[in-house]
Design a protein around this motif. Structure first.
Motif, PDB file in Angstrom:
ATOM      1  N   MET A   1      -4.864 -11.598 -11.383  1.00 30.66           N
ATOM      2  CA  MET A   1      -4.470 -10.197 -11.367  1.00 30.66           C
ATOM      3  C   MET A   1      -4.508  -9.634  -9.946  1.00 30.66           C
ATOM      4  SD  MET A   1      -3.392  -7.816 -13.170  1.00 30.66           S
ATOM      5  CE  MET A   1      -3.392  -6.128 -13.606  1.00 30.66           C
ATOM      6  N   VAL A   2      -5.570  -9.958  -9.198  1.00 27.39           N
ATOM      7  CA  VAL A   2      -5.689  -9.454  -7.830  1.00 27.39           C
ATOM      8  C   VAL A   2      -4.534  -9.978  -6.972  1.00 27.39           C
ATOM      9  CG1 VAL A   2      -7.122  -9.503  -5.756  1.00 27.39           C
ATOM     10  CG2 VAL A   2      -8.185  -9.171  -7.983  1.00 27.39           C
ATOM     11  N   GLU A   3      -4.188 -11.238  -7.161  1.00 28.84           N
ATOM     12  CA  GLU A   3      -3.087 -11.825  -6.385  1.00 28.84           C
ATOM     13  C   GLU A   3      -1.772 -11.111  -6.697  1.00 28.84           C
ATOM     14  OE1 GLU A   3      -1.744 -13.963  -3.373  1.00 28.84           O
ATOM     15  OE2 GLU A   3      -3.826 -13.964  -4.038  1.00 28.84           O
ATOM     16  N   PHE A   4      -1.558 -10.773  -7.962  1.00 29.71           N
ATOM     17  CA  PHE A   4      -0.361 -10.045  -8.349  1.00 29.71           C
ATOM     18  C   PHE A   4      -0.311  -8.686  -7.643  1.00 29.71           C
ATOM     19  CE2 PHE A   4       1.474  -6.708 -11.023  1.00 29.71           C
ATOM     20  CZ  PHE A   4       2.788  -7.136 -11.068  1.00 29.71           C
ATOM     21  N   LEU A   5      -1.457  -7.981  -7.622  1.00 24.54           N
ATOM     22  CA  LEU A   5      -1.498  -6.667  -6.969  1.00 24.54           C
ATOM     23  C   LEU A   5      -1.246  -6.784  -5.474  1.00 24.54           C
ATOM     24  CD1 LEU A   5      -4.484  -5.030  -8.871  1.00 24.54           C
ATOM     25  CD2 LEU A   5      -2.048  -4.541  -9.128  1.00 24.54           C
ATOM     26  N   LYS A   6      -1.770  -7.833  -4.857  1.00 23.37           N
ATOM     27  CA  LYS A   6      -1.518  -8.048  -3.424  1.00 23.37           C
ATOM     28  C   LYS A   6      -0.024  -8.236  -3.168  1.00 23.37           C
ATOM     29  CE  LYS A   6      -5.816 -10.317  -2.014  1.00 23.37           C
ATOM     30  NZ  LYS A   6      -6.355 -11.606  -1.503  1.00 23.37           N
ATOM     31  N   LYS A   7       0.595  -9.069  -3.993  1.00 21.76           N
ATOM     32  CA  LYS A   7       2.029  -9.327  -3.820  1.00 21.76           C
ATOM     33  C   LYS A   7       2.850  -8.070  -4.075  1.00 21.76           C
ATOM     34  CE  LYS A   7       1.877 -14.262  -4.668  1.00 21.76           C
ATOM     35  NZ  LYS A   7       2.346 -15.384  -5.486  1.00 21.76           N
ATOM     36  N   ALA A   8       2.463  -7.304  -5.076  1.00 25.56           N
ATOM     37  CA  ALA A   8       3.174  -6.062  -5.373  1.00 25.56           C
ATOM     38  C   ALA A   8       3.045  -5.082  -4.212  1.00 25.56           C
ATOM     39  CB  ALA A   8       2.643  -5.441  -6.664  1.00 25.56           C
ATOM     40  N   MET A   9       1.831  -4.974  -3.644  1.00 22.96           N
ATOM     41  CA  MET A   9       1.620  -4.062  -2.517  1.00 22.96           C
ATOM     42  C   MET A   9       2.416  -4.524  -1.301  1.00 22.96           C
ATOM     43  SD  MET A   9       0.423  -1.317  -1.284  1.00 22.96           S
ATOM     44  CE  MET A   9      -0.634  -0.771  -2.579  1.00 22.96           C
ATOM     45  N   ASP A  10       2.426  -5.830  -1.050  1.00 24.10           N
ATOM     46  CA  ASP A  10       3.215  -6.351   0.068  1.00 24.10           C
ATOM     47  C   ASP A  10       4.694  -6.027  -0.109  1.00 24.10           C
ATOM     48  OD1 ASP A  10       1.058  -7.365   1.458  1.00 24.10           O
ATOM     49  OD2 ASP A  10       1.303  -9.422   0.702  1.00 24.10           O
ATOM     50  N   TRP A  11       5.179  -6.157  -1.341  1.00 22.14           N
ATOM     51  CA  TRP A  11       6.571  -5.862  -1.616  1.00 22.14           C
ATOM     52  C   TRP A  11       6.866  -4.381  -1.360  1.00 22.14           C
ATOM     53  CZ3 TRP A  11       9.170  -2.734  -5.146  1.00 22.14           C
ATOM     54  CH2 TRP A  11      10.544  -2.951  -5.254  1.00 22.14           C
ATOM     55  N   VAL A  12       5.998  -3.511  -1.855  1.00 23.16           N
ATOM     56  CA  VAL A  12       6.177  -2.063  -1.659  1.00 23.16           C
ATOM     57  C   VAL A  12       6.158  -1.723  -0.175  1.00 23.16           C
ATOM     58  CG1 VAL A  12       5.086   0.195  -2.016  1.00 23.16           C
ATOM     59  CG2 VAL A  12       5.280  -1.409  -3.921  1.00 23.16           C
ATOM     60  N   LEU A  13       5.197  -2.283   0.551  1.00 23.18           N
ATOM     61  CA  LEU A  13       5.108  -1.986   1.985  1.00 23.18           C
ATOM     62  C   LEU A  13       6.318  -2.521   2.745  1.00 23.18           C
ATOM     63  CD1 LEU A  13       1.308  -2.629   2.563  1.00 23.18           C
ATOM     64  CD2 LEU A  13       2.487  -0.418   2.553  1.00 23.18           C
ATOM     65  N   GLU A  14       6.837  -3.658   2.326  1.00 24.96           N
ATOM     66  CA  GLU A  14       8.050  -4.214   2.935  1.00 24.96           C
ATOM     67  C   GLU A  14       9.227  -3.256   2.726  1.00 24.96           C
ATOM     68  OE1 GLU A  14      10.093  -6.963   5.175  1.00 24.96           O
ATOM     69  OE2 GLU A  14       7.972  -7.082   4.645  1.00 24.96           O
ATOM     70  N   LYS A  15       9.365  -2.744   1.506  1.00 26.90           N
ATOM     71  CA  LYS A  15      10.455  -1.800   1.211  1.00 26.90           C
ATOM     72  C   LYS A  15      10.280  -0.512   2.008  1.00 26.90           C
ATOM     73  CE  LYS A  15      12.626  -4.425  -1.576  1.00 26.90           C
ATOM     74  NZ  LYS A  15      13.857  -5.045  -1.110  1.00 26.90           N
ATOM     75  N   GLU A  16       9.051  -0.063   2.137  1.00 24.30           N
ATOM     76  CA  GLU A  16       8.801   1.162   2.903  1.00 24.30           C
ATOM     77  C   GLU A  16       9.101   0.945   4.389  1.00 24.30           C
ATOM     78  OE1 GLU A  16       5.654   4.804   3.137  1.00 24.30           O
ATOM     79  OE2 GLU A  16       5.528   3.315   1.544  1.00 24.30           O
ATOM     80  N   ARG A  17       8.743  -0.240   4.893  1.00 22.45           N
ATOM     81  CA  ARG A  17       9.046  -0.549   6.293  1.00 22.45           C
ATOM     82  C   ARG A  17      10.553  -0.556   6.515  1.00 22.45           C
ATOM     83  NH1 ARG A  17       8.986  -6.189   9.179  1.00 22.45           N
ATOM     84  NH2 ARG A  17      10.217  -6.414   7.312  1.00 22.45           N
ATOM     85  N   ASP A  18      11.279  -1.152   5.583  1.00 27.51           N
ATOM     86  CA  ASP A  18      12.743  -1.167   5.700  1.00 27.51           C
ATOM     87  C   ASP A  18      13.305   0.252   5.681  1.00 27.51           C
ATOM     88  OD1 ASP A  18      12.627  -3.922   5.776  1.00 27.51           O
ATOM     89  OD2 ASP A  18      13.231  -4.193   3.669  1.00 27.51           O
TER      90      ASP A  18
END
Length: 75
Positions: A1-18
């Motif tokens: 579950m923690v790994e999923f949340l990390k990946k989800a946060m990375d994805w969100v931050l990537e989209k925000e950076r873009d």
């Protein structure tokens, strides 16, 4: 579950950076996010330090008990 949340946060931050690269992010929003995460980090850091301090206290007492027990074995 923690790994999923990390990946989800990375994805969100990537989209925000873009979005930021395309000037579609408000600076005030990013500042609010930074402030929020810093507050959470500081709170967690304090809690961890308090817990570590308590563990040190317990370990010191246990080492004292061990030392007392060791004296009994030599009698």
């Amino acid at each position: 579950m923690v790994e999923f949340l990390k990946k989800a946060m990375d994805w969100v931050l990537e989209k925000e950076r873009d979005a930021a690269k395309n000037c579609k992010v408000e600076l005030a929003d990013v500042d609010k996010q930074i402030q929020y995460v810093e507050q959470k980090r500081d709170k967690l850091k304090k809690e961890c330090e308090e817990n570590l301090s308590e563990f040190e206290h317990i370990l010191n007492r246990l080492h004292g008990i061990k030392a007392s027990t060791t004296k009994c074995d030599t009698k």
